[in-house]
Design an enzyme around this catalytic site. Structure first.
Site, PDB file in Angstrom:
ATOM      1  N   ASP A  11       0.872  -1.173   0.000  1.00 56.81           N
ATOM      2  CA  ASP A  11       0.000   0.000   0.000  1.00 56.81           C
ATOM      3  C   ASP A  11       0.908   1.221   0.000  1.00 56.81           C
ATOM      4  OD1 ASP A  11      -2.386  -1.461   0.130  1.00 56.81           O
ATOM      5  OD2 ASP A  11      -2.263  -1.606   2.311  1.00 56.81           O
ATOM      6  N   ASP A 130     -13.663  -3.503  -1.763  1.00 57.84           N
ATOM      7  CA  ASP A 130     -13.499  -3.288  -0.326  1.00 57.84           C
ATOM      8  C   ASP A 130     -14.855  -3.458   0.342  1.00 57.84           C
ATOM      9  OD1 ASP A 130     -10.808  -2.698  -0.721  1.00 57.84           O
ATOM     10  OD2 ASP A 130     -11.202  -0.557  -0.993  1.00 57.84           O
TER      11      ASP A 130
END
Length: 261
Positions: A11, A130
């Site tokens: 990330d 998500d």
């Protein structure tokens, strides 16, 4: 049982790898190129590179950074973050990405999935989803923009839709589990993999070595993504693979894999 994949995730924001809990409270982990090289040496099957602030900042994932990472690794590289057009996809693929991942932009413009799949093939097209549990209903709901915006979409229905549009793989992150290190949401992944006919990568919650075998043996996922447990060197990829082999889960193994950091 098909060979399972262990997939570390980078990330990235502001050119650095960051990691938080439940998508917030980010801490600096290190340089993306150096970390990618370490995972290459440890025997990762694939690498996911997500520019986690690109969408909110209205920009594309940094092509130069993707190119730098791709020069250091010889495993499939999936890149996501801020992709809004087929031109963005093409730029990342030319920079060295093997697959591109859409998340927020797929919700905003589902036709982008079909366009990308037609041009580049569904084998290099991943939809990232998500998912967060609605406390009132218990339903798994889809969020975008780094997990900050509810969409009103139910996760299983959205997963089926993106597959019908041409997505060749799903990367599904449990926001409830992200960074908590208390195990994958295996029950949800079992339900999800029964509903779609493309490979699914589980993401969110890996914290101990048993978590990987649990999600592989008790759901139909083909890949397990993890970040914190590898970034902070609580486990190495080789250690995870050794444990999976002992438990009868097929993985790619090379005797030269590094067991340490």
């Amino acid at each position: 049982m098909l060979t399972k994949r262990i997939i570390p995730c980078l990330d990235v924001t502001d050119g650095r790898v960051k990691k938080g809990v439940n998508f917030v409270n980010l801490v600096d982990v290190g340089d993306p190129v150096a970390i990618a090289r370490r995972y290459q040496e440890q025997g990762a099957d694939e690498l996911v590179f997500l520019d986690i602030t690109a969408t909110n900042q209205g920009r594309q994932a940094t092509v130069d950074m993707v190119a730098a990472v791709s020069r250091q690794v010889f495993m499939p590289l999936t890149v996501g973050g801020g992709i809004r057009s087929v031109e963005d996809m093409r730029a990342l693929l030319l920079a060295g990405a093997d697959k591109v991942s859409l998340n927020s932009s797929a919700v905003a413009d589902p036709d982008l999935i079909s366009a990308g799949a037609r041009l580049f093939g569904n084998q290099c097209f991943v939809t990232a989803i998500d998912v967060k549990t609605d406390p009132a209903t218990g339903q798994k709901m889809v969020y975008t923009h780094g997990g900050t915006k509810p969409t009103g979409l139910e996760a299983l229905a959205w997963a089926k839709q993106v597959v019908s549009l041409g997505s060749g793989e799903l990367l599904v992150t449990s926001m409830d589990k992200d960074g908590t290190q208390d195990g994958y949401d295996t029950a949800f992944y079992k339900e999800l993999t029964a509903a779609v006919d493309v490979p699914v990568i589980a993401s969110g919650g890996a914290g101990k070595i048993d978590d990987f075998a649990d999600v592989f043996l008790n759901s139909g996922v083909t890949g397990a993504l993890a970040a914190s447990v590898f970034h902070f060197q609580q486990l190495t990829i080789a250690q995870v693979k050794e444990d999976l082999i002992k438990k009868g889960v097929p993985v790619r193994w090379n005797q030269t894999l590094q067991r340490g950091s």
